[in-house]
Design a protein around this motif. Structure first.
Motif, PDB file in Angstrom:
ATOM      1  N   LEU A 110       0.795  -1.233   0.000  1.00  0.00           N
ATOM      2  CA  LEU A 110       0.000   0.000   0.000  1.00  0.00           C
ATOM      3  C   LEU A 110       0.829   1.286   0.000  1.00  0.00           C
ATOM      4  O   LEU A 110       0.449   2.253  -0.670  1.00  0.00           O
ATOM      5  N   PRO A 111       1.945   1.366   0.722  1.00  0.00           N
ATOM      6  CA  PRO A 111       2.721   2.617   0.650  1.00  0.00           C
ATOM      7  C   PRO A 111       3.160   2.948  -0.778  1.00  0.00           C
ATOM      8  O   PRO A 111       3.070   4.109  -1.201  1.00  0.00           O
ATOM      9  N   TRP A 149       0.224   4.206  -2.772  1.00  0.00           N
ATOM     10  CA  TRP A 149      -0.080   5.606  -2.438  1.00  0.00           C
ATOM     11  C   TRP A 149       0.915   6.546  -3.109  1.00  0.00           C
ATOM     12  O   TRP A 149       0.536   7.604  -3.629  1.00  0.00           O
ATOM     13  N   HIS A 203       0.898   3.974   4.057  1.00  0.00           N
ATOM     14  CA  HIS A 203      -0.227   4.556   3.317  1.00  0.00           C
ATOM     15  C   HIS A 203      -1.022   5.402   4.326  1.00  0.00           C
ATOM     16  O   HIS A 203      -1.049   5.076   5.529  1.00  0.00           O
ATOM     17  N   ALA A 228      -8.852   1.020   0.924  1.00  0.00           N
ATOM     18  CA  ALA A 228      -7.953   1.482  -0.146  1.00  0.00           C
ATOM     19  C   ALA A 228      -8.656   1.414  -1.494  1.00  0.00           C
ATOM     20  O   ALA A 228      -8.461   2.292  -2.346  1.00  0.00           O
TER      21      ALA A 228
END
Ligand code: FES
Ligand code: FES
Length: 170
Positions: A79-80, A83, A98, A124
């Protein structure tokens, strides 16, 4: 019989050997050692195993690995980087978290934590397409995720916090 497949997870392509109908979740756990997605019900009912497929939440416990070969799979661990791509950040480094993950910490959402992967992945998916979701939209989006510890109110608060952060950063 095992087949050789290529799956793309968190931006990296991996060669794996698995039967075509092996659940994606098993490959993520056993071959790639990604433990964000959890095994809960194994029946697409609880959401603990969720991952993103091309940005949309899916249940990896019932997804045959062959059906997602070559497509973009994102797990909690990715997820980071997702993002960073979505926010069109000019910073060279991928952020550690994130905004949803940061909000989860700030709001102290988890209790036992078992369901939280799916909650964050579903959020997300939602915030990837909807900038400022209403309370009703958030509730509807999160409806298919079960939490035995009853963290639902905190989940909503964290999503609202992350949405505000992402609206500024996107
Ligand atoms: S483990 Fe996949 S939905 Fe419950
Ligand atoms: S935090 Fe325990 S099941 Fe959701």
């Amino acid at each position: 019989m095992a087949s050789s497949l290529k799956i793309k997870v968190n931006g990296l392509t991996h060669g794996v050997s698995a039967s075509l109908d092996t659940p994606l979740l098993y490959v993520l756990h056993n071959e790639l050692h990604l433990h964000g997605p959890r095994f809960g019900c194994g029946l697409a009912q609880c959401g603990a195993c969720s991952v993103l497929l091309n940005g949309n939440e899916i249940r990896s416990c019932v997804t045959p690995v062959a059906s997602v070969a070559g497509q973009n799979i994102t797990t909690l661990e990715g997820l980071p980087a997702l993002w960073a791509a979505q926010s069109k950040s000019t910073a060279a480094a991928i952020p550690a978290l994130h905004p949803l993950q940061q909000a989860w910490i700030d709001v102290q959402v988890p209790q036992c934590g078992y369901c939280q992967n799916g909650m964050i992945i579903q959020a997300a998916d939602l915030l990837g397409t909807t900038k400022n979701p209403s309370l009703q939209t958030i509730k509807e989006a999160m409806n298919g995720h079960l939490c035995r510890c009853g963290t639902y109110t905190a989940v909503i608060e964290a999503i609202q916090q992350a949405a505000a952060t992402m609206a500024k950063g996107a």
